[in-house]
Motif scaffolding. Structure first.
Motif: not given
Length: 127
Positions: A99-104, A115-120, A123-127
């Protein structure tokens, strides 16, 4: 390759499968872009010789909508192609699946669906 203290980078055997999946999706996206470009050109070409007055012509507004719709789909496909290229870059650096935001680590099910997701998912659900 980046440092990976938690061992979340995919192993080499899995990297080949991920690369193949990303490459396949990239090829499909390129085909979609080509098809949408043909559709857009056809719409423009069909209306090039017709003096369309969108406000008064009953077909004018639907033609404008169709053109805008195809242009939007084309922009989305081009953005997805860029996202796939970035995913391939992350794979080569050893950062794919994190994850680009939290690193998990991003769950494999999410990467299978996107396949191109950058967030868990969190984090994707965050506004």
């Amino acid at each position: 390759m980046s440092d990976d203290p938690e061992g979340s980078a995919p192993p080499p055997s899995e990297r080949a499968a991920i690369r193949a999946r990303l490459a396949g999706e990239r090829a499909g996206t390129e085909e979609r872009i080509a098809a949408l470009e043909r559709d857009f050109a056809t719409i423009v070409e069909a209306n090039a010789l017709v003096a369309v007055d969108d406000e008064h012509d009953p077909d004018g507004s639907s033609t404008a909508f169709e053109r805008a719709h195809v242009a939007s789909l084309l922009a989305q496909a081009r953005e997805h192609l860029s996202d796939l290229d970035q995913a391939l870059d992350r794979l080569e650096r050893g950062d794919y699946g994190r994850c680009d935001h939290c690193g998990t680590p991003i769950p494999p099910e999410r990467l299978q669906a996107r396949p191109a997701a950058t967030t868990c998912v969190r984090c994707a659900a965050l506004p």
